[in-house]
Motif scaffolding. Sequence first.
Motif, mmCIF file in Angstrom:
data_model
loop_
_atom_site.group_PDB
_atom_site.id
_atom_site.type_symbol
_atom_site.label_atom_id
_atom_site.label_comp_id
_atom_site.label_asym_id
_atom_site.label_seq_id
_atom_site.Cartn_x
_atom_site.Cartn_y
_atom_site.Cartn_z
ATOM 1 N N ARG A 1 26.370 24.932 71.154
ATOM 2 C CA ARG A 1 27.394 23.918 71.402
ATOM 3 C C ARG A 1 27.897 24.084 72.830
ATOM 4 O O ARG A 1 27.908 25.182 73.370
ATOM 5 N N THR A 2 28.332 22.994 73.407
ATOM 6 C CA THR A 2 28.921 23.058 74.736
ATOM 7 C C THR A 2 30.344 23.598 74.621
ATOM 8 O O THR A 2 30.913 23.631 73.529
ATOM 9 N N SER B 1 27.512 19.439 70.019
ATOM 10 C CA SER B 1 26.127 19.897 69.972
ATOM 11 C C SER B 1 25.206 18.705 70.182
ATOM 12 O O SER B 1 25.631 17.549 70.097
ATOM 13 N N MET B 2 23.931 18.951 70.449
ATOM 14 C CA MET B 2 22.980 17.853 70.603
ATOM 15 C C MET B 2 22.782 17.121 69.289
ATOM 16 O O MET B 2 22.488 15.922 69.282
ATOM 17 N N TRP C 1 22.072 27.181 75.563
ATOM 18 C CA TRP C 1 22.092 25.730 75.377
ATOM 19 C C TRP C 1 20.731 25.134 75.739
ATOM 20 O O TRP C 1 20.221 24.256 75.053
ATOM 21 N N ASN C 2 20.129 25.647 76.795
ATOM 22 C CA ASN C 2 18.858 25.101 77.257
ATOM 23 C C ASN C 2 17.647 25.752 76.598
ATOM 24 O O ASN C 2 16.513 25.365 76.885
ATOM 25 N N TRP D 1 13.481 18.459 73.677
ATOM 26 C CA TRP D 1 13.966 17.669 74.817
ATOM 27 C C TRP D 1 13.257 17.948 76.146
ATOM 28 O O TRP D 1 13.096 17.042 76.958
ATOM 29 N N ASP E 1 20.272 12.879 78.304
ATOM 30 C CA ASP E 1 20.266 13.641 77.053
ATOM 31 C C ASP E 1 20.539 12.764 75.837
ATOM 32 O O ASP E 1 19.999 13.016 74.748
ATOM 33 N N ASP F 1 15.141 20.328 69.825
ATOM 34 C CA ASP F 1 14.750 21.309 70.835
ATOM 35 C C ASP F 1 13.524 20.881 71.642
ATOM 36 O O ASP F 1 13.117 21.582 72.577
ATOM 37 N N ARG G 1 18.956 24.234 71.740
ATOM 38 C CA ARG G 1 20.064 23.288 71.618
ATOM 39 C C ARG G 1 20.418 22.969 70.172
ATOM 40 O O ARG G 1 21.533 22.561 69.884
ATOM 41 N N SER G 2 19.479 23.156 69.277
ATOM 42 C CA SER G 2 19.762 22.895 67.868
ATOM 43 C C SER G 2 20.785 23.883 67.311
ATOM 44 O O SER G 2 21.399 23.625 66.275
#
Length: 199
Positions: A115-116, A121-122, A107-108, A169, A152, A167, A111-112
């Motif tokens: 999914r959590t 997703s972001m 995820w980190n 972020w 976020d 990505d 992120r593109s």
Amino acid sequence: MTLTIFLVRHAAHDNLGRFLAGRLQGLSLGTAGKAQALRLAQRMTREKIDAIYTSPRERTRETAEAIASVNDLRAPAVVEELDEVNFGSWSGQTFDTLNADEHWVRWNTVRSQARTPGGESMLDVQRRVLLFIEELGRHNDDKGLALISHADVIKAAVSWVLGLPIDAWPRFDIAPASITTVMIGDWGAKIVTLNEITQ
């Protein structure tokens, strides 16, 4: 048409940085966070604010209410589009625990493409916040609107305005009680201030 959007991150809760708050219920501002929200509210008296919209989380609502009170504005409108990322089962976990989870690491990292555990997703987050801002733009010509949200969510909006991939972020910060100002017009959108920190 010109619309000024103040993207405001909520003031810090007492356990900031100790665990992933996410959408946990009952996470309010402590004494330090309330003082920080008050300083933010006083800073925002220098701006033209016509209305305030806030995420449903307690910490954002408390921050929004401080701004409304000091600026003599009507009660903030609570909107789902400004809500924190739905982190699902990650919410409430310490960062030490999360850092041992390969899905959290992914995820980190990308992120593109991640999914959590809650399924968001972001890109989902970016879509919902941008659709909300677009809707505001249709009805608020020459107004100033404060949107109280989460790091976020604000990063997702800023990345779009700057033409950055989701990505990107980690390349900029959105601190607690910070203000990021965006101007939107028929000509497009631009960042006026980024992560202005209230002292």
